[in-house]
Design a protein around this motif. Structure first.
Motif, PDB file in Angstrom:
ATOM      1  N   VAL A  29       0.866  -1.178   0.000  1.00  0.00           N
ATOM      2  CA  VAL A  29       0.000   0.000   0.000  1.00  0.00           C
ATOM      3  C   VAL A  29       0.902   1.227   0.000  1.00  0.00           C
ATOM      4  O   VAL A  29       1.842   1.308   0.794  1.00  0.00           O
ATOM      5  N   ILE A  76       2.383  -5.061   3.570  1.00  0.00           N
ATOM      6  CA  ILE A  76       1.444  -5.535   4.593  1.00  0.00           C
ATOM      7  C   ILE A  76       1.379  -7.064   4.543  1.00  0.00           C
ATOM      8  O   ILE A  76       1.376  -7.629   3.456  1.00  0.00           O
ATOM      9  N   VAL A 123      -8.980  -7.425   4.127  1.00  0.00           N
ATOM     10  CA  VAL A 123      -8.013  -6.347   3.909  1.00  0.00           C
ATOM     11  C   VAL A 123      -8.074  -5.385   5.088  1.00  0.00           C
ATOM     12  O   VAL A 123      -7.053  -4.939   5.610  1.00  0.00           O
ATOM     13  N   LYS A 124      -9.295  -5.113   5.551  1.00  0.00           N
ATOM     14  CA  LYS A 124      -9.454  -4.170   6.654  1.00  0.00           C
ATOM     15  C   LYS A 124      -8.730  -4.668   7.910  1.00  0.00           C
ATOM     16  O   LYS A 124      -7.968  -3.927   8.526  1.00  0.00           O
ATOM     17  N   LEU A 152      -5.025  -4.279   7.571  1.00  0.00           N
ATOM     18  CA  LEU A 152      -4.536  -2.913   7.749  1.00  0.00           C
ATOM     19  C   LEU A 152      -4.634  -2.485   9.212  1.00  0.00           C
ATOM     20  O   LEU A 152      -3.780  -1.773   9.720  1.00  0.00           O
ATOM     21  N   GLU A 153      -5.684  -2.954   9.890  1.00  0.00           N
ATOM     22  CA  GLU A 153      -5.842  -2.622  11.307  1.00  0.00           C
ATOM     23  C   GLU A 153      -4.742  -3.260  12.139  1.00  0.00           C
ATOM     24  O   GLU A 153      -4.100  -2.606  12.953  1.00  0.00           O
ATOM     25  N   ASP A 178      -1.959  -4.178  11.179  1.00  0.00           N
ATOM     26  CA  ASP A 178      -0.667  -3.604  10.820  1.00  0.00           C
ATOM     27  C   ASP A 178      -0.299  -2.482  11.791  1.00  0.00           C
ATOM     28  O   ASP A 178       0.818  -2.399  12.271  1.00  0.00           O
ATOM     29  N   PHE A 232      -1.673   2.574  10.037  1.00  0.00           N
ATOM     30  CA  PHE A 232      -2.597   3.452   9.330  1.00  0.00           C
ATOM     31  C   PHE A 232      -3.464   4.258  10.285  1.00  0.00           C
ATOM     32  O   PHE A 232      -3.871   3.769  11.327  1.00  0.00           O
ATOM     33  N   VAL A 243      -8.351   5.884   7.237  1.00  0.00           N
ATOM     34  CA  VAL A 243      -8.265   4.769   6.294  1.00  0.00           C
ATOM     35  C   VAL A 243      -9.441   3.805   6.496  1.00  0.00           C
ATOM     36  O   VAL A 243      -9.855   3.102   5.584  1.00  0.00           O
ATOM     37  N   LEU A 297      -9.324   0.402  -1.940  1.00  0.00           N
ATOM     38  CA  LEU A 297      -7.943   0.304  -2.387  1.00  0.00           C
ATOM     39  C   LEU A 297      -7.902   0.263  -3.906  1.00  0.00           C
ATOM     40  O   LEU A 297      -8.454  -0.645  -4.519  1.00  0.00           O
ATOM     41  N   MET A 324     -12.698  -2.783   1.432  1.00  0.00           N
ATOM     42  CA  MET A 324     -12.022  -3.182   2.664  1.00  0.00           C
ATOM     43  C   MET A 324     -12.421  -4.571   3.163  1.00  0.00           C
ATOM     44  O   MET A 324     -11.663  -5.225   3.860  1.00  0.00           O
ATOM     45  N   ILE A 337      -4.577   3.957  -1.102  1.00  0.00           N
ATOM     46  CA  ILE A 337      -5.826   4.155  -0.372  1.00  0.00           C
ATOM     47  C   ILE A 337      -6.588   5.293  -1.045  1.00  0.00           C
ATOM     48  O   ILE A 337      -6.045   6.380  -1.222  1.00  0.00           O
TER      49      ILE A 337
END
Ligand SMILES: [Zn+2]
Length: 686
Positions: free
Chosen positions: A153, A180, A188-189, A192-193, A195, A198, A202, A209, A221, A235
Motif C-alpha cells: 500500500v 502488509i 483487507v481491513k 490494515l488494522e 498492521d 494506518f 483509512v 484500495l 475493505m 488508499i
C-alpha cells in the motif's frame, strides 16, 4: 497441562538473510541465520551487529524495509526471502520521551534475553548445517510462508485522499510503499488494522484500495486478502455520491460501487468508458471474474449474455433501492441508502473473518470469570492453580477489606456466557487475599491488582499465566469480560499509541460536543482522576490505552494479543498472549442517551502486575504460591526472565529468610531441568 514448548520445531526453521543500515553515516551490515521463527524485530535483535546498531541509534525510531516496502516490527520472519537484504533506517522519535524511555528499557531487556537464546542455539545451528538438512528445512519454511499473504500500500493517499495523512506517523511517508502481511482468510481491513501504521481515516467506510499503477480496478475493505496477494494499492475514497444523487440512476449506481459480498473488484470510476449507459463495461467485468476464478484455480467459463443480465440486475436494483428507501422513516437520498446498505453488507463480511479468531480465543475465554461481592461486580481470570487475578480497586470501598481479610463474601462465576446462565458455576473465594496492591508501586508505576484463592481445591484448567506475553506497541487486541455484570462479552479494539492518545481524546470530545461539560466535570471533578488522565495523555504512566465498550464491570478483564505468532508442528499459527489487565477508563454519563460513555480506557501491563506479585509473595513469605508460579514460569520464556529478575532482586538484600526462599525456588528450577539456563540468564541480566 503444560503449554506446548513454543520452539520445539526450531530444527525445521532455517533461512538466511542480511541487513544493512540505510543511514549513510552508519555502515553496519550483517547476515542472519534464523533458526527460530519469530517476528522480524525479534529475529534481528538476536544478531550482535544489529544490537550494536541499535545502541548507536538509541532513542531513534527504526524503519525496516524489505524488497517490497516498509514492514512492521511484527512481520513474520518466514516471509523474508532467501538472500534478501533488509535495509534499516532510523529517524528521530516524535514525542513523549517519558514512556518511550521505558519502552526502550524493556526492549533492551528483550535484547539481552535474545542474546541468551542465541548463544544456546549457535551450536545447534552449526550442527544442522553440517547435517545438510537445508532441503527439508526449506520445505518447512515454505509451509510456514504459505499461511500468509503480502501486498503493498502506498504511503500517499490516492483519489479523494491525496491531501490526507493516511499514516499515523507522518515521517514514515518517505518509506513508501508499505508492505502488509496477513493470514489467509483475513479481510483487507483487518490486515490494515493489525498492521497498526494506518490512521483512522483509512477505516472510514467509503475508503477503498485502488490498484496501482493500472488504477483500473479497486477492492473494498471487506475483501479477503487472498485476492490482494502481491498487488500494490493506493488508499482512495469512493466518489462522494451525494452531489451526483440527482443525476441519472444508472450512472449513479456504477459510481457508488455498491457490491454484493462475493464481488471483490469493479472498474474504477476514473475510466470514462466504464460508466457508459450500460453501466460498467462487460469486457472489464469478465476480466475481473477471470481473475477471481483464477484465484480459485477453477476453469473460467464465460457467461453468455452477460451484458443483458447486467442490464436486468441494474433494473432490479432501482426497485430494491426504492424499497430500501421506503424502509427509512426520514427522507433519504439514493446515495445515503446505498451507503446504509453497503454498511450492512460490509459488516456481515467482517463478522465472517472474526469467527476463526473467536475459535482461537475460546480456550482463553473459559478462564475468564465474574467477580462479585455485595457492593461491586467486576471481572477476573484464572491465573494458575486455583488463583484468580482481578483488580484491587474492587475491594477499595470501606469495610470490604479488613487488613488482608475480605469481610464481605466474594464469589467468582465461570461459564457465565449466556443470558440464561446454563452451565455456569459459582465458587466462593477464601477470605484471606493472596496479594493486593492498589495505587503506585515501588517503581512508581500504576498498579491495581488482587489475587484471590478459590475455596475449592479441584483440578482447574491451566489458567492464563502460561499465556503471558509482552505488550506490543501497536495492533489489535481483545478484551474479554463481564461489562455491567452481565454475561461474558468480547470486544476487539486497537491499541491507541502514546502519540495518538491526545488525538483520540480530542476526537471523542469532538464527536460528543453536547457532553463536553459533563466530561470535563466527570474527569475534572476528582483531582486524582484529573491528574491521572493528564498523565495518561502525556504518555507518562506505563499503561496500555484503547477504546472499548467494555468499561463498567469489565475491570479485571484480560487483554489479549491475538496476533502473536507461535509455531506448532512447523506451521506458524496465531497464538494468543495475555498482555495486560483492563483496569479503567474515564467515563461520564452522556447527556443525550444517559448512557455511560468513556473517553479512553486503559489496562495495566501484566508484566507490571506479575513483577509486583512476585515481590509481594516473597515479602509475605508465601513460598507455596511462589513455587507454583515458578513451576508455570519454567514453560514460558517471558516468565522465565521474571523469575531470573526476582532472584537477582532477592540476593543483594542479604536477608536470611530470603536465602531459604531462594533455595526452594532453585530446587523448583532444577526439577524442571532448567538450572543451567537460569544461571546463564542471571549472569547476562546482572
Ligand atoms: Zn526465521
Amino acid at each position: 497441562m503444560k503449554m506446548p514448548e513454543p520452539h520445539n520445531n526450531k530444527e525445521e526453521h532455517y533461512h538466511l538473510f542480511s541487513f544493512s543500515s540505510g543511514d549513510t553515516a552508519l555502515k553496519y551490515n550483517g547476515e542472519i541465520t534464523c533458526t527460530e521463527p519469530g517476528n522480524i524485530l525479534e529475529v534481528l535483535k538476536r544478531n550482535e551487529i544489529f544490537r550494536e546498531l541499535m545502541d548507536k541509534v538509541e532513542g531513534r525510531e527504526v524503519v525496516i524495509v524489505n524488497q517490497k516496502g516498509a514492514i512492521v516490527e511484527h512481520f513474520p520472519c518466514c516471509l523474508i526471502k532467501k538472500d534478501e537484504t533488509l535495509v534499516i533506517y532510523t529517524l528521530p522519535k516524535t514525542e513523549t520521551p517519558a514512556i518511550d524511555g521505558k519502552r526502550e528499557l524493556e526492549q533492551g531487556k528483550e535484547v539481552e534475553q535474545g542474546k541468551e537464546v542465541e548463544q544456546g542455539k549457535e551450536v545447534e545451528q552449526g550442527k544442522e548445517v553440517e547435517q545438510g538438512k537445508e532441503v527439508e528445512q526449506g520445505k518447512e519454511l515454505e509451509q510456514q510462508k504459505s499461511t500468509f499473504v503480502t501486498f503493498c500500500v502506498e504511503a500517499k493517499g490516492g483519489k479523494y485522499m491525496t491531501g490526507k495523512e493516511i499514516l499515523k506517523k507522518k515521517k514514515h511517508k518517505k518509506y513508501s510503499p508499505l508492505c502488509i502481511y496477513a493470514k489467509h482468510g483475513d479481510t483487507v481491513k483487518s490486515a490494515l488494522e493489525s498492521d497498526g501504521r494506518f490512521s483512522d481515516i483509512v477505516f472510514e467506510k467509503t475508503c477503498i484500495l485502488h490498484e496501482v499503477p493500472q488504477n483500473r480496478t479497486h477492492i473494498v475493505m471487506s475483501t479477503v486478502v487472498n485476492s490482494a496477494k502481491d498487488r500494490k494499492f493506493q488508499i482512495a475514497k469512493m466518489e462522494q455520491t451525494r452531489k451526483k444523487a440527482s443525476a441519472t440512476t444508472k450512472s449513479n449506481i456504477s459510481d457508488t460501487g455498491f457490491k454484493s459480498e462475493g464481488d471483490t473488484t469493479q472498474p474504477s470510476q476514473s475510466n470514462p468508458n466504464s460508466t457508459s449507459e450500460e453501466g460498467p463495461s462487460v469486457e472489464n467485468m469478465t476480466q475481473e471474474r477471470q481473475e477471481i476464478q483464477a484465484n480459485k484455480k477453477q476453469k473460467y467459463i464465460p457467461m453468455p449474455d452477460s451484458r443483458e443480465i447486467l442490464q436486468i440486475l441494474h433494473n432490479q436494483f432501482k426497485g430494491l433501492l426504492d424499497h430500501m428507501k421506503s424502509r427509512y422513516p426520514q427522507e433519504k437520498s439514493e446515495s445515503e441508502v446505498i451507503e446504509l446498505m453497503r454498511e450492512e453488507f460490509g459488516k456481515k463480511s467482517e463478522g465472517f473473518t472474526e469467527v476463526y479468531r473467536l475459535t482461537e480465543l475460546a480456550e482463553v475465554t473459559t478462564s475468564v470469570c465474574k467477580v462479585e461481592h455485595e457492593l461491586i461486580e467486576g471481572t477476573g481470570f484464572l491465573l494458575f492453580d486455583n488463583f484468580i487475578l482481578t483488580n484491587g480497586h474492587l475491594f477499595k470501598d470501606e469495610g470490604v477489606l479488613v487488613g488482608k481479610t475480605l469481610s464481605l463474601p466474594t464469589t467468582v462465576t465461570f461459564n457465565f456466557d449466556t443470558p440464561h446462565g446454563s452451565g455456569q458455576w459459582k465458587v466462593n473465594v477464601k477470605p484471606e487475599v493472596v496479594a493486593l496492591q492498589y495505587g503506585v508501586d515501588r517503581w512508581k508505576r500504576q498498579v491495581d491488582y488482587a489475587i484471590l484463592e478459590m475455596e475449592i481445591d479441584e483440578k482447574f484448567p491451566p489458567g492464563l499465566l502460561q499465556k503471558y506475553g509482552p505488550v506490543p506497541q501497536t495492533g489489535g487486541i481483545y478484551i474479554v469480560g463481564h461489562p455491567d455484570g452481565g454475561f461474558k462479552k468480547m470486544d476487539y479494539t486497537t491499541i491507541i499509541e502514546v502519540e495518538q492518545r491526545n488525538a483520540a481524546g480530542s476526537k471523542h470530545l469532538g464527536e460528543n460536543q453536547s457532553s463536553i461539560l459533563l466530561i470535563k466535570e466527570s474527569i475534572g471533578g476528582n483531582e486524582l482522576d484529573k491528574e491521572f488522565y493528564e498523565q495518561i495523555m502525556q504518555g507518562k504512566p506505563d499503561v496500555l490505552t484503547y477504546n472499548t465498550f467494555c468499561f463498567n464491570g469489565a475491570s479485571g478483564s484480560p487483554v489479549i494479543n491475538p496476533s502473536h505468532c507461535q509455531v506448532i508442528n512447523g506451521i506458524p499459527v496465531y497464538g494468543c498472549q495475555v498482555i495486560a489487565m483492563h483496569t479503567g477508563g474515564f467515563s461520564y454519563k452522556c447527556k443525550e442517551t444517559h448512557e455511560t460513555q468513556s473517553v479512553i480506557e486503559y489496562a495495566i501491563p501484566l508484566r507490571t502486575i506479575l513483577e509486583n506479585v512476585l515481590v509481594y509473595l516473597v515479602e509475605t513469605k508465601n513460598v507455596q504460591t511462589l513455587l507454583k508460579f515458578t513451576d508455570v514460569a519454567m514453560e514460558n520464556p517471558h516468565l522465565f526472565e521474571l523469575i531470573a529478575r526476582l532472584i537477582i532482586h532477592m540476593v543483594p538484600t542479604g536477608k536470611p529468610e530470603y536465602t531459604d526462599i531462594s533455595k526452594r525456588i532453585w530446587d523448583t528450577i532444577s526439577q524442571s531441568g532448567k538450572r543451567d539456563e537460569m544461571l546463564q540468564l542471571i549472569c547476562k541480566l546482572n
